[in-house]
Motif scaffolding. Structure first.
Motif, PDB file in Angstrom:
ATOM      1  N   PRO A 114       0.585  -1.243   0.029  1.00 64.59           N
ATOM      2  CA  PRO A 114      -0.108   0.117   0.035  1.00 64.59           C
ATOM      3  C   PRO A 114       0.738   1.329   0.206  1.00 64.59           C
ATOM      4  CG  PRO A 114       0.082  -0.940   2.192  1.00 64.59           C
ATOM      5  CD  PRO A 114       0.604  -1.949   1.109  1.00 64.59           C
ATOM      6  N   TYR A 115       2.122   1.145   0.413  1.00 64.38           N
ATOM      7  CA  TYR A 115       3.022   2.569   0.399  1.00 64.38           C
ATOM      8  C   TYR A 115       3.794   2.720  -0.532  1.00 64.38           C
ATOM      9  CZ  TYR A 115       4.920  -1.436   3.270  1.00 64.38           C
ATOM     10  OH  TYR A 115       5.270  -2.628   4.021  1.00 64.38           O
ATOM     11  N   GLN A 116       3.636   1.880  -1.587  1.00 67.70           N
ATOM     12  CA  GLN A 116       4.590   1.982  -2.817  1.00 67.70           C
ATOM     13  C   GLN A 116       4.644   3.185  -3.489  1.00 67.70           C
ATOM     14  OE1 GLN A 116       5.168  -1.335  -5.497  1.00 67.70           O
ATOM     15  NE2 GLN A 116       4.387  -0.060  -7.111  1.00 67.70           N
ATOM     16  N   GLY A 117       5.635   3.947  -3.642  1.00 67.17           N
ATOM     17  CA  GLY A 117       5.792   5.284  -4.028  1.00 67.17           C
ATOM     18  C   GLY A 117       5.534   6.340  -3.072  1.00 67.17           C
ATOM     19  N   PHE A 118       5.137   6.054  -1.925  1.00 68.16           N
ATOM     20  CA  PHE A 118       5.033   7.103  -0.666  1.00 68.16           C
ATOM     21  C   PHE A 118       6.432   7.582  -0.499  1.00 68.16           C
ATOM     22  CE2 PHE A 118       0.730   5.493   1.432  1.00 68.16           C
ATOM     23  CZ  PHE A 118       0.248   5.809   0.165  1.00 68.16           C
ATOM     24  N   ASP A 119       6.312   8.986  -0.133  1.00 66.74           N
ATOM     25  CA  ASP A 119       7.652   9.629   0.536  1.00 66.74           C
ATOM     26  C   ASP A 119       7.638   9.245   2.007  1.00 66.74           C
ATOM     27  OD1 ASP A 119       5.878  11.551   1.794  1.00 66.74           O
ATOM     28  OD2 ASP A 119       6.143  13.073   0.047  1.00 66.74           O
ATOM     29  N   TRP A 120       8.697   9.685   2.862  1.00 66.23           N
ATOM     30  CA  TRP A 120       8.515   9.286   4.071  1.00 66.23           C
ATOM     31  C   TRP A 120       7.649   9.804   4.840  1.00 66.23           C
ATOM     32  CZ3 TRP A 120      10.611   5.718   6.739  1.00 66.23           C
ATOM     33  CH2 TRP A 120      10.894   5.729   8.310  1.00 66.23           C
ATOM     34  N   ASP A 121       7.147  11.000   4.632  1.00 69.83           N
ATOM     35  CA  ASP A 121       6.258  11.786   5.475  1.00 69.83           C
ATOM     36  C   ASP A 121       4.951  10.986   5.253  1.00 69.83           C
ATOM     37  OD1 ASP A 121       4.986  13.938   7.370  1.00 69.83           O
ATOM     38  OD2 ASP A 121       3.721  14.261   5.361  1.00 69.83           O
ATOM     39  N   THR A 122       4.596  10.711   3.988  1.00 71.52           N
ATOM     40  CA  THR A 122       3.340   9.837   3.729  1.00 71.52           C
ATOM     41  C   THR A 122       3.321   8.488   4.361  1.00 71.52           C
ATOM     42  OG1 THR A 122       3.128  11.360   1.707  1.00 71.52           O
ATOM     43  CG2 THR A 122       1.736   9.224   1.935  1.00 71.52           C
ATOM     44  N   TYR A 123       4.680   7.773   4.044  1.00 69.90           N
ATOM     45  CA  TYR A 123       4.559   6.693   4.856  1.00 69.90           C
ATOM     46  C   TYR A 123       4.390   6.291   6.103  1.00 69.90           C
ATOM     47  CZ  TYR A 123       7.534   2.450   6.450  1.00 69.90           C
ATOM     48  OH  TYR A 123       7.723   1.233   7.030  1.00 69.90           O
ATOM     49  N   LEU A 124       4.815   7.558   7.020  1.00 67.72           N
ATOM     50  CA  LEU A 124       4.344   7.577   8.312  1.00 67.72           C
ATOM     51  C   LEU A 124       2.749   7.650   8.674  1.00 67.72           C
ATOM     52  CD1 LEU A 124       7.473   9.483   9.759  1.00 67.72           C
ATOM     53  CD2 LEU A 124       7.036   6.839   9.782  1.00 67.72           C
ATOM     54  N   ARG A 125       2.355   8.861   7.627  1.00 68.38           N
ATOM     55  CA  ARG A 125       1.261   8.846   7.621  1.00 68.38           C
ATOM     56  C   ARG A 125       0.492   7.879   7.761  1.00 68.38           C
ATOM     57  NH1 ARG A 125      -0.775  14.434   7.308  1.00 68.38           N
ATOM     58  NH2 ARG A 125       0.899  15.759   7.154  1.00 68.38           N
ATOM     59  N   PHE A 126       0.732   6.814   6.496  1.00 67.99           N
ATOM     60  CA  PHE A 126      -0.175   5.523   6.377  1.00 67.99           C
ATOM     61  C   PHE A 126      -0.003   4.661   7.599  1.00 67.99           C
ATOM     62  CE2 PHE A 126       0.656   0.890   5.702  1.00 67.99           C
ATOM     63  CZ  PHE A 126      -0.704   0.645   4.997  1.00 67.99           C
ATOM     64  N   TRP A 127       1.082   4.448   8.246  1.00 72.78           N
ATOM     65  CA  TRP A 127       1.070   3.589   9.372  1.00 72.78           C
ATOM     66  C   TRP A 127       0.270   4.489  10.334  1.00 72.78           C
ATOM     67  CZ3 TRP A 127       1.718  -1.075   9.076  1.00 72.78           C
ATOM     68  CH2 TRP A 127       2.499  -1.805   8.120  1.00 72.78           C
ATOM     69  N   ASP A 128       0.149   5.610  10.673  1.00 76.24           N
ATOM     70  CA  ASP A 128      -0.555   6.207  11.750  1.00 76.24           C
ATOM     71  C   ASP A 128      -2.188   6.147  11.386  1.00 76.24           C
ATOM     72  OD1 ASP A 128      -1.136   8.178  14.066  1.00 76.24           O
ATOM     73  OD2 ASP A 128      -2.051   9.274  12.252  1.00 76.24           O
ATOM     74  N   LEU A 129      -2.251   5.929  10.080  1.00 77.18           N
ATOM     75  CA  LEU A 129      -3.867   5.823   9.503  1.00 77.18           C
ATOM     76  C   LEU A 129      -4.053   4.255   9.819  1.00 77.18           C
ATOM     77  CD1 LEU A 129      -6.518   6.382   8.141  1.00 77.18           C
ATOM     78  CD2 LEU A 129      -5.252   5.845   6.015  1.00 77.18           C
ATOM     79  N   ALA A 130      -3.002   3.343   9.771  1.00 77.60           N
ATOM     80  CA  ALA A 130      -3.560   1.703  10.029  1.00 77.60           C
ATOM     81  C   ALA A 130      -3.677   1.677  11.636  1.00 77.60           C
ATOM     82  CB  ALA A 130      -2.080   1.171   9.548  1.00 77.60           C
ATOM     83  N   GLN A 131      -2.836   2.366  12.214  1.00 74.34           N
ATOM     84  CA  GLN A 131      -2.916   2.199  13.709  1.00 74.34           C
ATOM     85  C   GLN A 131      -4.508   2.643  14.295  1.00 74.34           C
ATOM     86  OE1 GLN A 131      -1.233   0.549  15.807  1.00 74.34           O
ATOM     87  NE2 GLN A 131       0.385   0.137  14.513  1.00 74.34           N
ATOM     88  N   ARG A 132      -4.952   3.588  13.650  1.00 75.00           N
ATOM     89  CA  ARG A 132      -6.133   4.359  13.841  1.00 75.00           C
ATOM     90  C   ARG A 132      -7.187   3.398  13.678  1.00 75.00           C
ATOM     91  NH1 ARG A 132      -6.464  10.612  11.629  1.00 75.00           N
ATOM     92  NH2 ARG A 132      -4.371  11.307  12.068  1.00 75.00           N
ATOM     93  N   LEU A 133      -7.296   2.685  12.289  1.00 77.26           N
ATOM     94  CA  LEU A 133      -8.246   1.730  12.156  1.00 77.26           C
ATOM     95  C   LEU A 133      -8.242   0.617  13.026  1.00 77.26           C
ATOM     96  CD1 LEU A 133      -7.364   1.492   8.105  1.00 77.26           C
ATOM     97  CD2 LEU A 133      -9.456   2.660   9.122  1.00 77.26           C
ATOM     98  N   ARG A 134      -7.046   0.087  13.292  1.00 82.10           N
ATOM     99  CA  ARG A 134      -6.890  -1.009  14.409  1.00 82.10           C
ATOM    100  C   ARG A 134      -7.693  -0.585  15.709  1.00 82.10           C
ATOM    101  NH1 ARG A 134      -3.043  -1.538  18.397  1.00 82.10           N
ATOM    102  NH2 ARG A 134      -2.568  -3.469  19.178  1.00 82.10           N
ATOM    103  N   ARG A 135      -7.387   0.807  16.114  1.00 83.23           N
ATOM    104  CA  ARG A 135      -7.932   1.124  17.448  1.00 83.23           C
ATOM    105  C   ARG A 135      -9.538   1.052  17.328  1.00 83.23           C
ATOM    106  NH1 ARG A 135      -3.307   4.404  17.520  1.00 83.23           N
ATOM    107  NH2 ARG A 135      -4.348   6.327  16.591  1.00 83.23           N
ATOM    108  N   ARG A 136      -9.881   1.379  16.155  1.00 82.37           N
ATOM    109  CA  ARG A 136     -11.441   1.390  15.984  1.00 82.37           C
ATOM    110  C   ARG A 136     -12.232   0.068  15.824  1.00 82.37           C
ATOM    111  NH1 ARG A 136     -12.079   4.157  11.038  1.00 82.37           N
ATOM    112  NH2 ARG A 136     -14.280   4.215  11.575  1.00 82.37           N
ATOM    113  N   GLY A 137     -11.208  -0.963  15.989  1.00 82.90           N
ATOM    114  CA  GLY A 137     -11.699  -2.510  15.753  1.00 82.90           C
ATOM    115  C   GLY A 137     -11.773  -2.959  14.265  1.00 82.90           C
ATOM    116  N   ARG A 138     -11.066  -2.132  13.230  1.00 80.86           N
ATOM    117  CA  ARG A 138     -11.146  -2.656  12.065  1.00 80.86           C
ATOM    118  C   ARG A 138      -9.933  -3.702  11.928  1.00 80.86           C
ATOM    119  NH1 ARG A 138     -15.231  -0.508  12.890  1.00 80.86           N
ATOM    120  NH2 ARG A 138     -16.110   1.094  11.728  1.00 80.86           N
ATOM    121  N   SER A 139      -9.902  -4.525  10.866  1.00 75.20           N
ATOM    122  CA  SER A 139      -8.885  -5.463  10.709  1.00 75.20           C
ATOM    123  C   SER A 139      -8.151  -5.148   9.500  1.00 75.20           C
ATOM    124  CB  SER A 139      -9.284  -6.897  10.586  1.00 75.20           C
ATOM    125  OG  SER A 139     -10.410  -7.038  11.734  1.00 75.20           O
TER     126      SER A 139
END
Length: 205
Positions: free
Chosen positions: A145-170
């Motif tokens: 999913p993070y192919q082509g992302f710069d470092w800032d967006t890469y970190l934003r992606f993982w922050d978003l993934a953690q948000r989804l996890r905390r909300r009970g999403r898989s």
């Protein structure tokens, strides 16, 4: 249980691609499957997304599905906003509040009125990810999913993934690299169509 995979098997002619793959992705878990090219990742993902029927075994899931393929399926003549409107109708969404939030989280709201043909590869991937998440799915399948992302967006992606996890999403991330293992709750290594024993790692252990 958002995803339950049992003894998945598949072959192309005489070539065995999946040889009895079994694993679970419970609710609220951020999981990964890693493997080299030819390990069977693409076939596994096609089965999990419903694109391909396995030769044997089963993959069952509950709730809604979000799927972000590695190759973005976008219309180069449409703008970002037009893609959001198209998928709003497809998902039967009453509004675009979550989509607009994702544009801000991934930092590409300024491209809302730009045609896809003018966007960089990384920005196209941001739109690809947004389209997969804008209906707030229970289970998310992400292929590199993070192919082509710069470092800032890469970190934003993982922050978003953690948000989804905390909300009970898989969330299931398919990748050929294992360097993000510390960001995952569970990691499975796929080699020659089988999950290798002893390669599952759990957060906190």
């Amino acid at each position: 249980m958002s995803l339950h995979v049992t003894d998945l098997r598949h072959a192309y002619g005489k070539r065995q691609v999946l040889r009895g793959v079994t694993f679970d992705v419970p609710d609220g878990v951020l999981a990964g499957v890693v493997g080299e090219n030819g390990a069977g990742k693409t076939t596994l993902l096609r089965i999990l997304s419903g694109e391909l029927t396995p030769a044997g075994g089963a993959a069952t899931r509950t709730g809604s599905l979000g799927y972000c393929p590695q190759q973005a399926v976008l219309n180069h003549q449409l703008t970002v906003a037009q893609h959001l409107r198209y998928f709003q109708v497809a998902y039967r969404l009453g509004d675009l509040r979550l989509a607009e939030e994702l544009l801000d989280v991934l930092s590409f709201a300024q491209y809302r009125n730009e045609r896809v043909s003018t966007l960089s590869g990384g920005t196209r991937q941001k739109l690809n990810l947004t389209l997969a998440l804008m209906h707030d799915p229970d289970l998310v399948l992400l292929d590199e999913p993070y192919q082509g992302f710069d470092w800032d967006t890469y970190l934003r992606f993982w922050d978003l993934a953690q948000r989804l996890r905390r909300r009970g999403r898989s969330v299931l991330v398919i990748s050929h690299l294992a360097h993000d293992a510390d960001r995952l709750d569970t990691l499975h290594r796929l080699e020659a169509g089988t999950l290798q024993p002893g390669t599952e790692t759990l957060r906190g252990q």
